[in-house]
Design a protein around this motif. Structure first.
Motif, short mmCIF file in Angstrom:
data_model
loop_
_atom_site.label_atom_id
_atom_site.label_comp_id
_atom_site.label_asym_id
_atom_site.label_seq_id
_atom_site.Cartn_x
_atom_site.Cartn_y
_atom_site.Cartn_z
N ARG A 137 34.53 -20.98 -52.02
CA ARG A 137 35.26 -19.96 -51.80
C ARG A 137 35.75 -18.71 -52.72
O ARG A 137 35.71 -17.58 -52.23
CB ARG A 137 36.75 -20.12 -50.96
N THR A 138 35.97 -19.18 -53.90
CA THR A 138 36.21 -18.14 -54.78
C THR A 138 35.16 -17.36 -55.45
O THR A 138 34.91 -16.20 -55.53
CB THR A 138 36.92 -18.82 -56.14
N MET A 139 33.97 -18.01 -55.51
CA MET A 139 32.69 -17.28 -55.98
C MET A 139 32.36 -16.20 -54.70
O MET A 139 31.87 -15.15 -54.80
CB MET A 139 31.62 -18.31 -56.01
N GLN A 140 32.50 -16.51 -53.40
CA GLN A 140 32.26 -15.65 -52.45
C GLN A 140 33.07 -14.45 -52.52
O GLN A 140 32.77 -13.16 -52.51
CB GLN A 140 32.65 -16.35 -50.98
N ILE A 141 34.41 -14.51 -52.87
CA ILE A 141 35.37 -13.36 -53.12
C ILE A 141 35.05 -12.69 -54.16
O ILE A 141 34.92 -11.36 -54.38
CB ILE A 141 36.90 -13.73 -53.08
N LEU A 142 34.61 -13.39 -55.41
CA LEU A 142 34.32 -12.70 -56.64
C LEU A 142 32.91 -11.86 -56.72
O LEU A 142 32.54 -10.99 -57.25
CB LEU A 142 34.18 -13.74 -57.98
N GLY A 143 31.85 -12.45 -55.87
CA GLY A 143 30.71 -11.90 -55.50
C GLY A 143 30.83 -10.60 -54.79
O GLY A 143 30.03 -9.59 -55.07
N LEU A 144 31.65 -10.53 -53.87
CA LEU A 144 31.98 -9.47 -53.21
C LEU A 144 32.58 -8.31 -54.20
O LEU A 144 32.08 -7.05 -54.17
CB LEU A 144 33.09 -9.35 -51.94
N GLY A 145 33.18 -8.89 -55.00
CA GLY A 145 33.85 -8.06 -56.18
C GLY A 145 32.85 -7.41 -57.03
O GLY A 145 33.02 -6.41 -57.70
N VAL A 146 31.71 -8.23 -57.21
CA VAL A 146 30.82 -7.68 -58.30
C VAL A 146 29.89 -6.67 -57.30
O VAL A 146 29.89 -5.66 -58.01
CB VAL A 146 29.76 -8.78 -58.76
#
Length: 331
Positions: A137-146
């Motif tokens: 779930r964290t990578m999904q949010i950080l991916g959106l941030g990227v």
């Protein structure tokens, strides 16, 4: 206190090694830069960065089950903010990812709450599975941030990025990496050989082949010589040199202009290239997150669970039973 110090040290470590990779937003947005970034994923510096980054996530997720949720969020946020401020001042490359910091800090409460719930819900390998779920779930949010960070830089540089894309596509490293001369020579020689073979197999040629006429025999000799020549290495070298000469004389701008005329989609690509470039640049993050950071976070979470003491806050606080009124039930 110990957890806060660990998070500060881990964040400083992954921030330092990330800066050494020189993965700036503009580097990821450029065609050649994004292709070259894949090579950096297999370097030692990237692995050390991924290790400390995963340690941060694993520590936060583990600590969420060792203390009150509010305390875990504060203990995780404060050292992270302090480390980010120092890294941004010390490393200009890190500072360029400032929009991404907002998404990272926003994931901390998500990590704490999700880890707290998941670990108490899961009965089989709760630490390993909850950490993997949290990291996903964290990578999904950080991916959106990227994507948002790259779009922040791409939109003002839309025309420049698109021009770089055109040049790299038609005359840059992408074309140079392809063996155009060899492939073109194969196609041309095969076409010529097939044509000569069809002529030699035709009824008309067979009649000329058996004719005693001198001119007919001269033509037959020319055909036989041509068939032998197209198979020779010397002829192949001549064809490759001719293709190379034509390639040098070809103007990239003319090719692009013709493509834009015949393919209206090129106009749409040019108008929205900043969006496409942002998603293409984020692919590198998702590859690294899926195959490296997520498994590391899950495994390191098991180790941190043994190291960090504490007891989880219960999901539901049991209320004491209601006492009957004084004197009991009146008869």
């Amino acid at each position: 206190m110990v957890v806060g110090f660990l998070l500060f040290a881990f964040t400083m470590a992954w921030g330092f090694f990330f800066s050494t990779l020189e993965l700036t937003p503009m580097n990821l947005l450029s065609t050649t830069g994004s292709l070259g970034a894949f090579n950096k994923i297999i370097t030692l510096n990237f692995f050390v960065f991924a290790l400390f980054f995963a340690l941060c996530l694993a520590t936060i997720a583990t600590y969420a089950n060792k203390d009150l949720k509010q305390v875990a969020i504060l203990i995780s946020l404060i050292p992270s903010v302090l480390a980010f401020a120092i890294l941004a001042l010390a490393f200009p490359i890190f500072a360029q990812w400032a929009p991404m910091a907002i998404f990272y800090l926003a994931t901390i409460p998500v990590v704490v709450i999700t880890a707290h719930v998941k670990q108490q819900e899961m009965k089989i390998l709760p630490v390993l599975r909850s950490n993997f779920s949290v990291s996903h779930r964290t990578m999904q949010i950080l991916g959106l941030g990227v994507i948002v960070t790259l779009a922040f830089y791409a939109l003002p540089q839309q025309d420049k990025l698109y021009n770089q894309f055109e040049q790299s596509l038609f005359s840059g490293d992408l074309i140079k990496s392809l063996n155009v001369e060899s492939a073109s020579a194969d196609f041309l020689i095969k076409s010529q050989k097939d044509t000569l073979q069809r002529l030699s197999d035709s009824t008309e040629y067979q009649a000329i082949f058996n004719s005693p006429d001198t001119q007919d025999q001269q033509f037959v000799q020319l055909m036989q010589t041509s068939l032998q020549r197209v198979d020779s290495p010397a002829y192949r070298s001549e064809v490759e040199e001719e293709v190379r000469t034509q390639k040098r004389s070809l103007k990239t701008d003319d090719v692009i202009a013709q493509l834009k005329t015949k393919l209206p989609q090129f106009q749409l690509l040019q108008q929205n290239y900043w969006i496409i470039a942002s998603f293409l640049g984020a692919i590198i993050f998702f590859v690294a997150a899926t195959f490296i950071i997520q498994p590391l976070t899950a495994l390191l979470g098991v180790a941190m669970d043994k190291f960090i003491p504490g007891e989880a806050e219960p999901l539901i606080v049991e209320e004491p039973p209601v006492q009957p009124p004084y004197g009991g039930i009146m008869e």
